[in-house]
Design a protein around this motif. Sequence first.
Motif, PDB file in Angstrom:
ATOM      1  N   ASN A 144      -3.356   3.760   8.915  1.00  0.00           N
ATOM      2  CA  ASN A 144      -2.431   2.674   9.250  1.00  0.00           C
ATOM      3  C   ASN A 144      -1.063   2.861   8.603  1.00  0.00           C
ATOM      4  OD1 ASN A 144      -3.172   2.102   6.608  1.00  0.00           O
ATOM      5  ND2 ASN A 144      -3.390  -0.095   6.937  1.00  0.00           N
ATOM      6  N   SER A 145      -0.845   4.000   7.942  1.00  0.00           N
ATOM      7  CA  SER A 145       0.465   4.294   7.358  1.00  0.00           C
ATOM      8  C   SER A 145       0.688   5.803   7.391  1.00  0.00           C
ATOM      9  CB  SER A 145       0.550   3.799   5.911  1.00  0.00           C
ATOM     10  OG  SER A 145      -0.335   4.530   5.072  1.00  0.00           O
ATOM     11  N   ALA A 146       1.970   6.201   7.341  1.00  0.00           N
ATOM     12  CA  ALA A 146       2.297   7.631   7.350  1.00  0.00           C
ATOM     13  C   ALA A 146       1.700   8.335   6.136  1.00  0.00           C
ATOM     14  CB  ALA A 146       3.810   7.810   7.389  1.00  0.00           C
ATOM     15  N   SER A 147       1.740   7.672   4.980  1.00  0.00           N
ATOM     16  CA  SER A 147       1.197   8.292   3.769  1.00  0.00           C
ATOM     17  C   SER A 147      -0.318   8.428   3.865  1.00  0.00           C
ATOM     18  CB  SER A 147       1.596   7.493   2.528  1.00  0.00           C
ATOM     19  OG  SER A 147       1.313   6.124   2.687  1.00  0.00           O
ATOM     20  N   GLY A 148      -0.979   7.482   4.533  1.00  0.00           N
ATOM     21  CA  GLY A 148      -2.412   7.622   4.756  1.00  0.00           C
ATOM     22  C   GLY A 148      -2.731   8.801   5.649  1.00  0.00           C
ATOM     23  N   GLY A 149      -1.881   9.038   6.656  1.00  0.00           N
ATOM     24  CA  GLY A 149      -2.062  10.206   7.506  1.00  0.00           C
ATOM     25  C   GLY A 149      -1.881  11.500   6.734  1.00  0.00           C
ATOM     26  N   LYS A 150      -0.874  11.532   5.871  1.00  0.00           N
ATOM     27  CA  LYS A 150      -0.621  12.740   5.073  1.00  0.00           C
ATOM     28  C   LYS A 150      -1.758  13.040   4.104  1.00  0.00           C
ATOM     29  CE  LYS A 150       4.416  12.307   5.359  1.00  0.00           C
ATOM     30  NZ  LYS A 150       5.660  11.971   4.609  1.00  0.00           N
ATOM     31  N   TYR A 151      -2.481  12.019   3.703  1.00  0.00           N
ATOM     32  CA  TYR A 151      -3.625  12.200   2.809  1.00  0.00           C
ATOM     33  C   TYR A 151      -4.690  13.077   3.473  1.00  0.00           C
ATOM     34  CZ  TYR A 151      -7.753  10.750   0.058  1.00  0.00           C
ATOM     35  OH  TYR A 151      -8.896  10.722  -0.719  1.00  0.00           O
ATOM     36  N   TRP A 152      -4.878  12.902   4.799  1.00  0.00           N
ATOM     37  CA  TRP A 152      -5.934  13.615   5.508  1.00  0.00           C
ATOM     38  C   TRP A 152      -5.474  14.904   6.177  1.00  0.00           C
ATOM     39  CZ3 TRP A 152     -11.019  12.935   5.210  1.00  0.00           C
ATOM     40  CH2 TRP A 152     -11.494  11.726   4.698  1.00  0.00           C
ATOM     41  N   GLU A 153      -4.188  15.062   6.424  1.00  0.00           N
ATOM     42  CA  GLU A 153      -3.721  16.236   7.169  1.00  0.00           C
ATOM     43  C   GLU A 153      -4.110  17.565   6.523  1.00  0.00           C
ATOM     44  OE1 GLU A 153       0.420  15.832   7.966  1.00  0.00           O
ATOM     45  OE2 GLU A 153       0.123  14.290   9.521  1.00  0.00           O
ATOM     46  N   PRO A 154      -4.016  17.726   5.194  1.00  0.00           N
ATOM     47  CA  PRO A 154      -4.434  19.009   4.607  1.00  0.00           C
ATOM     48  C   PRO A 154      -5.930  19.278   4.750  1.00  0.00           C
ATOM     49  CG  PRO A 154      -3.078  17.735   3.074  1.00  0.00           C
ATOM     50  CD  PRO A 154      -3.454  16.814   4.183  1.00  0.00           C
ATOM     51  N   ILE A 155      -6.708  18.231   4.989  1.00  0.00           N
ATOM     52  CA  ILE A 155      -8.157  18.362   5.077  1.00  0.00           C
ATOM     53  C   ILE A 155      -8.607  18.623   6.509  1.00  0.00           C
ATOM     54  CG2 ILE A 155     -10.352  17.164   4.673  1.00  0.00           C
ATOM     55  CD1 ILE A 155      -8.737  15.495   2.552  1.00  0.00           C
ATOM     56  N   LEU A 156      -8.021  17.888   7.467  1.00  0.00           N
ATOM     57  CA  LEU A 156      -8.462  17.969   8.856  1.00  0.00           C
ATOM     58  C   LEU A 156      -7.481  18.687   9.772  1.00  0.00           C
ATOM     59  CD1 LEU A 156      -9.886  14.359   9.429  1.00  0.00           C
ATOM     60  CD2 LEU A 156     -11.122  16.434   8.791  1.00  0.00           C
ATOM     61  N   GLY A 157      -6.233  18.828   9.354  1.00  0.00           N
ATOM     62  CA  GLY A 157      -5.207  19.361  10.230  1.00  0.00           C
ATOM     63  C   GLY A 157      -4.534  18.235  11.007  1.00  0.00           C
ATOM     64  N   MET A 158      -3.309  18.460  11.437  1.00  0.00           N
ATOM     65  CA  MET A 158      -2.528  17.421  12.094  1.00  0.00           C
ATOM     66  C   MET A 158      -3.156  16.959  13.402  1.00  0.00           C
ATOM     67  SD  MET A 158       1.369  18.782  11.418  1.00  0.00           S
ATOM     68  CE  MET A 158       2.062  17.376  12.284  1.00  0.00           C
ATOM     69  N   GLU A 264      -1.231   1.303  -1.622  1.00  0.00           N
ATOM     70  CA  GLU A 264      -1.566   0.427  -0.503  1.00  0.00           C
ATOM     71  C   GLU A 264      -1.884   1.282   0.720  1.00  0.00           C
ATOM     72  OE1 GLU A 264      -2.035  -2.672  -0.047  1.00  0.00           O
ATOM     73  OE2 GLU A 264      -1.120  -3.748  -1.721  1.00  0.00           O
ATOM     74  N   GLY A 265      -2.350   0.623   1.770  1.00  0.00           N
ATOM     75  CA  GLY A 265      -2.377   1.230   3.085  1.00  0.00           C
ATOM     76  C   GLY A 265      -1.116   0.736   3.770  1.00  0.00           C
ATOM     77  N   GLN A 266      -1.264  -0.358   4.484  1.00  0.00           N
ATOM     78  CA  GLN A 266      -0.090  -1.065   4.990  1.00  0.00           C
ATOM     79  C   GLN A 266      -0.375  -2.553   4.775  1.00  0.00           C
ATOM     80  OE1 GLN A 266       1.378  -1.339   9.285  1.00  0.00           O
ATOM     81  NE2 GLN A 266       2.612   0.299   8.404  1.00  0.00           N
ATOM     82  N   PRO A 267       0.198  -3.132   3.727  1.00  0.00           N
ATOM     83  CA  PRO A 267      -0.228  -4.448   3.261  1.00  0.00           C
ATOM     84  C   PRO A 267       0.100  -5.584   4.226  1.00  0.00           C
ATOM     85  CG  PRO A 267       1.697  -3.689   2.035  1.00  0.00           C
ATOM     86  CD  PRO A 267       1.240  -2.533   2.873  1.00  0.00           C
ATOM     87  N   ASN A 268      -0.926  -6.350   4.593  1.00  0.00           N
ATOM     88  CA  ASN A 268      -0.733  -7.496   5.476  1.00  0.00           C
ATOM     89  C   ASN A 268       0.232  -8.511   4.894  1.00  0.00           C
ATOM     90  OD1 ASN A 268      -2.427  -7.077   7.799  1.00  0.00           O
ATOM     91  ND2 ASN A 268      -4.176  -7.271   6.445  1.00  0.00           N
ATOM     92  N   VAL A 269       0.117  -8.749   3.584  1.00  0.00           N
ATOM     93  CA  VAL A 269       0.959  -9.795   2.994  1.00  0.00           C
ATOM     94  C   VAL A 269       2.437  -9.449   3.119  1.00  0.00           C
ATOM     95  CG1 VAL A 269      -0.808 -10.669   1.435  1.00  0.00           C
ATOM     96  CG2 VAL A 269       0.683  -8.826   0.654  1.00  0.00           C
ATOM     97  N   LEU A 270       2.771  -8.165   3.062  1.00  0.00           N
ATOM     98  CA  LEU A 270       4.167  -7.767   3.227  1.00  0.00           C
ATOM     99  C   LEU A 270       4.618  -8.017   4.660  1.00  0.00           C
ATOM    100  CD1 LEU A 270       6.779  -6.498   2.248  1.00  0.00           C
ATOM    101  CD2 LEU A 270       5.782  -4.239   2.696  1.00  0.00           C
TER     102      LEU A 270
END
Length: 355
Positions: A144-158, A264-270
């Motif tokens: 749910n966030s770009a940084s969350g995607g980057k967390y997995w890209e080195p593991i699974l590939g883009m 965070e992931g993408q915080p609802n409260v924000l």
Amino acid sequence: MAKGTEPLSSLRICVLIPDFSDGGAQRQCIYLLNEWQKRNDISVTLITFGAGEHAAALRTDGLEWFQMKRGPWTLVKLASVIRRQRIDVVMSWLHEMDNYAGLLKLLPGRRTWVLAERNARYPKSRRIRARLALGRRADLVIANSASGGKYWEPILGMQRVSVIPNIVRTPEVVDKALPPLVVSVGRLVPQKNPMVVAQAMCLASHSKSDAQYAIIGAGPLAAAVAEELSRSERSPSVDLLGFRSDAADIIARAQVMVSMSRREGQPNVLLEAVMSDCVPVVSRIDEHVEVLGGAYPYYVDVDAQPAAVAEAICAALEESKPRDVLAYARGKLSERTAPQISDDYVSAFRRLNRI
């Protein structure tokens, strides 16, 4: 099922989530499930281990909900329901269900697995390493966030990682609270940094004694936060309200929202604060900057002392044009409607299954 005969192209989705207890991830799952039930091109099966505080917000007329008890036969029971429902896509939501979904991939039979990533960084632990090992078997990770995607890209590939942001709900227009209200909403856990928030609110109440201050949330640090407030001579100015199902309504009435999260992931409260013209005072982490932009004026360093947070709170209370300050964020969030985000998920599932 309330939707009648399925069309030939119907996609059968199964969502695994432990329960709908207090948390932004659980609320986002409910928003998605409620929207999916309006469609006639998919069928939805839900499997949980319980209900939880937010379950009352879930529509149930257009899905099948199986509640199980945890036990030694849990994996077998999950596999049985998924096989009986002829599921095309299993989507796991939160870590416990990610692990079960990963184990399901080891069993015979073709199961498309989508892992929903709701965070971006984790402390090193055996539990996280196990999740990463099982997560390698996922057909797709949707963060749910770009940084969350980057967390997995080195593991699974883009190619096996996608980013679909949270649903943004447009709140009802309400009058702002008088006297002004400063609120913090979130689970009282270490990553949310609630002790610093509590200390900062006590300090801010010295300078802005005409404002109201409230901390909303429950969790393992609740007793410590209550003790911290009791030690302050300004503690009567800060209310510790515990879990509130109407937290979004309180944010809508507030002038300032405080979040000093370390990750965070993408915080609802924000998102809710932005759409309610409630000025956020937040830690400068990537997930906050992704929403508010780099030039936003009310960031505080994630390791800042309470005095620095209190200073930012006082400055935000003086903000006379909150909508102007939040214009960048509102522009980014305006298209993240429930129909659009739910359709993005279904489109991703169809690409995986070619349905």
